[in-house]
Design an enzyme around this catalytic site. Structure first.
Site, short mmCIF file in Angstrom:
data_model
loop_
_atom_site.label_atom_id
_atom_site.label_comp_id
_atom_site.label_asym_id
_atom_site.label_seq_id
_atom_site.Cartn_x
_atom_site.Cartn_y
_atom_site.Cartn_z
N GLU A 263 -3.84 0.09 -3.30
CA GLU A 263 -3.26 -1.21 -2.96
C GLU A 263 -2.65 -1.82 -4.22
O GLU A 263 -3.34 -2.00 -5.22
CB GLU A 263 -4.32 -2.13 -2.38
N ASN B 207 0.83 -1.20 0.00
CA ASN B 207 0.00 0.00 0.00
C ASN B 207 0.86 1.25 0.00
O ASN B 207 1.95 1.27 0.58
CB ASN B 207 -0.91 0.03 1.23
#
Length: 212
Positions: free
Chosen positions: A136, A46
């Site tokens: 992500e 992330n």
């Protein structure tokens, strides 16, 4: 663009990315929700949602994208350069692993970092009912160690699909695995493969600390 079932085998025009692509953004790899590895078996790296402000991408549509990810030098990139494949990496087909390995076979600048194929999600993850938007990135490579604190430069080359909700976790995993295969096949096309040489992907100076 050929199809398999009801999903395209590739995304984006065969002759290369078209505007608004490529989109470029970056950020330091941070811990996310921890669900990618533990619940889905598909780890993600992330970066802060503020990374979308780079180049004015705050309003980029939620959904699934593909492209190249440059990681600053770290223990992870030196131990496992992009061309090192692992049979533990079971959710990529063997044929696709070989194709992507061939693309990366000439890597020689690991001291500057490493470039990997990636599939990424930008959005709210409605299955998990997130209250914040997230970025992500699934790097299509098996790592033995994490690389939190490394800097990641992303070159997004195409859009795969809109963000969806799912009736079950199994359906979510099935779609993510298909997204990864579509990403790999899309990046294997020459106009996309050559963009992994974009100098931007390994430009980390002035972007924070380099991981040791």
């Amino acid at each position: 663009m050929s199809t398999q079932g009801d999903r395209p085998k590739t995304a984006g025009p065969d002759d290369g990315p078209q505007p608004p692509f490529p989109l470029k953004l970056d950020g330091k790899v941070i811990k996310g929700f921890g669900r990618g590895s533990s619940e889905l078996g598909i780890p993600t790296a992330n970066i802060p949602i503020s990374g979308l402000s780079v180049g004015g991408h705050e309003d980029v549509d939620s959904g699934v994208y593909y492209g190249w990810a440059g990681l600053s030098p770290s223990k992870a990139t030196h131990q496992h350069p992009p061309h090192a494949q692992s049979d533990k990496y079971s959710h990529l087909s063997s044929g696709l692993q070989e194709t992507l390995s061939a693309i990366a076979k000439d890597d020689s600048e690991l001291e500057k970092g490493a470039v990997y194929p990636m599939c990424m999600s930008i959005g709210w993850n409605p299955f998990y009912k997130n209250t914040v938007r997230s970025v992500e990135v699934h790097i299509m490579h098996h790592f033995e160690t994490d690389f939190y604190g490394s800097h990641m430069n992303l070159s997004i080359l195409g859009f795969i699909r809109k963000e969806l909700d799912y009736v079950s976790k199994d359906k979510l995993i099935e779609d993510i695995k298909t997204d990864i295969e579509v990403s790999g096949r899309s990046l294997a096309r020459e106009p996309y493969a050559k963009l992994r040489k974009d100098p931007y992907l390994l430009e980390f100076e002035g972007k924070g600390e380099v991981a040791s």
